[in-house]
Scaffold this active site. Sequence first.
Site, PDB file in Angstrom:
ATOM      1  N   PHE A  63     -58.410 -30.035  63.419  1.00 53.41           N
ATOM      2  CA  PHE A  63     -58.534 -29.612  64.811  1.00 53.41           C
ATOM      3  C   PHE A  63     -59.535 -28.455  65.001  1.00 53.41           C
ATOM      4  CE2 PHE A  63     -54.167 -31.436  66.378  1.00 53.41           C
ATOM      5  CZ  PHE A  63     -54.716 -32.712  66.397  1.00 53.41           C
ATOM      6  N   ARG A  64     -60.217 -28.058  63.910  1.00 57.18           N
ATOM      7  CA  ARG A  64     -61.452 -27.247  63.979  1.00 57.18           C
ATOM      8  C   ARG A  64     -61.289 -25.799  64.434  1.00 57.18           C
ATOM      9  NH1 ARG A  64     -63.567 -30.797  60.759  1.00 57.18           N
ATOM     10  NH2 ARG A  64     -64.432 -32.673  61.703  1.00 57.18           N
ATOM     11  N   HIS A 178     -57.980 -34.465  48.389  1.00 57.74           N
ATOM     12  CA  HIS A 178     -59.122 -35.304  48.758  1.00 57.74           C
ATOM     13  C   HIS A 178     -59.711 -35.745  47.440  1.00 57.74           C
ATOM     14  CE1 HIS A 178     -62.734 -36.330  51.347  1.00 57.74           C
ATOM     15  NE2 HIS A 178     -63.122 -36.585  50.109  1.00 57.74           N
ATOM     16  N   ASP A 304     -56.763 -38.613  59.576  1.00 54.27           N
ATOM     17  CA  ASP A 304     -57.926 -37.819  59.187  1.00 54.27           C
ATOM     18  C   ASP A 304     -58.797 -37.566  60.425  1.00 54.27           C
ATOM     19  OD1 ASP A 304     -59.790 -36.428  57.751  1.00 54.27           O
ATOM     20  OD2 ASP A 304     -60.581 -38.155  56.665  1.00 54.27           O
ATOM     21  N   GLY A 323     -66.985 -38.095  59.419  1.00 55.43           N
ATOM     22  CA  GLY A 323     -65.699 -37.986  60.109  1.00 55.43           C
ATOM     23  C   GLY A 323     -65.745 -38.611  61.477  1.00 55.43           C
TER      24      GLY A 323
HETATM   25  O1  DOR Z   1     -64.995 -37.634  56.830  1.00 58.11           O
HETATM   26  C1  DOR Z   1     -64.388 -36.581  56.660  1.00 58.11           C
HETATM   27  N1  DOR Z   1     -64.418 -35.607  57.589  1.00 58.11           N
HETATM   28  N2  DOR Z   1     -63.696 -36.404  55.543  1.00 58.11           N
HETATM   29  C2  DOR Z   1     -63.173 -35.208  55.210  1.00 58.11           C
HETATM   30  O2  DOR Z   1     -62.658 -35.071  54.137  1.00 58.11           O
HETATM   31  C3  DOR Z   1     -63.333 -34.062  56.117  1.00 58.11           C
HETATM   32  C4  DOR Z   1     -63.528 -34.493  57.500  1.00 58.11           C
HETATM   33  C5  DOR Z   1     -64.013 -33.381  58.394  1.00 58.11           C
HETATM   34  O3  DOR Z   1     -63.381 -32.323  58.375  1.00 58.11           O
HETATM   35  O4  DOR Z   1     -64.986 -33.580  59.118  1.00 58.11           O
END
Ligand code: DOR
Length: 450
Positions: A63-64, A178, A304, A323
């Site tokens: 969620f950044r 991971h 994810d 992601g």
């Molecule tokens: O594709 C991904 N995005 N894999 C990850 O392990 C991290 C994630 C992200 O935080 O953007």
Amino acid sequence: MSGADITFRGAALVLPGGVVQGDLSVIDGRIAEVGVVTRPAGEQVDARGLHLLPGAIDPQVHFREPGKTYKEDLATGSAAAAVGGVTAFLEMPNTDPPTTTAALLADKIVRATDRARAHFGFFFGATPDNAAEVAALDPTRVAGLKIFMGSSTGTLLVDEQAALEAHFAAARVPIAVHAEDETRLRARLAAYAGQTDPALHPIIRDEEAALIATTRAVELARRHQKRLHVLHLSTAEEVVFLRGLPDEGLVTTETLPQYLWLDADAYATLGTRLQMNPPVRSRRHQEALWAGLLDGTIACIATDHAPHTVEEKALPYGQAPSGMPGVELSLPLMLHAVHAGRCSLRHVVRWMCEGPADCYGLRRKGRLLPGHDGDVVLVDLQRTRRVEAAQVMSKAGWSPFEGWALTGWPVMTVLGGRPVYRDGALQPGVFGAPLEFAHAPRVHRRPPID
Ligand code: DOR
């Protein structure tokens, strides 16, 4: 926030033993009566024609917040969760700064309080030298220890054997990995440097990289007798390897709706939007993941949820971040799988509610049982709706599933007896609470549902 009362009338209740027609009441935030309600309380919801499920628990989201809140934050990400029927989430530590100290973990809990629209828990991030901090964590307040064994988004990475040993020795919470081997990733990234075809992504980050890391993590878990959860399983080879392990209750795993619905053919249309780590792979892997879910090798479905902006994802392969968003469509995608005949509603509840609750010690969640928390989702299995970017609640503002017509949608999401989402709208003033973890030292595989 104290719990509320609500009663559902005439629903198809998806119970641990099967689907039963009946009523369900929540009193003071906890499920009171299931099947036959003798003491109706609160609002009486006419649920005829609808199914009532435990709220979904998403055990892997990004969620950044803090640091990259232009992509998402705890309020918007959790709002997307609530709209999607997700009543609890476990959030990853690759924020900026990463969640690698007890103080930073406590800060996330403060940030989520009175803002998150679902119940919340956070992973602690492993670094090469913070194993002592890990040993000192209060296990009831931490979802797990996240180890990036291969580099992905952000700076977190632990791939040296001594540091991994220290973390596996220190952890008193599940270790979530991971699993992509950093040495192999580096060699292959160098070999393919300058290439811009997104379809190369699963070739560069290949199945071998995933299997090496998963095998290594399992060896560590068995030697240290620690709980290991392999995140976002993506390969047939890992399914076969994990299925063949003796069931000591140490190793659990999850996969993602993206891997179950999308395959490598979609790089041609979605390009870098499809790029994620580990990658979306060929149909062979997809079928193996379905088989792993159905036979009990894979315990959970996560998303994810990894939001990046449309502009970031439009960059060429090599520069675009990995992601894709997922938290608000995971339940509709799995209800659609029921509609398509791939699995049953009981499977969906097993993988999205019971599995995450068991793997992470959420004792009163994941099941419609008296005494459990009144976190439920009412779904309409007949409803068909097309996925549109304009309706995406996540700040990301896009979805790899745009244009798909999905059948099966949440119509009401309830936290502790209080609707947080209903009739297409978030409800004001309803927030989640911090999750309490009663981590079990062993989580065994469950027999398949027939
Ligand atoms: O594709 C991904 N995005 N894999 C990850 O392990 C991290 C994630 C992200 O935080 O953007």
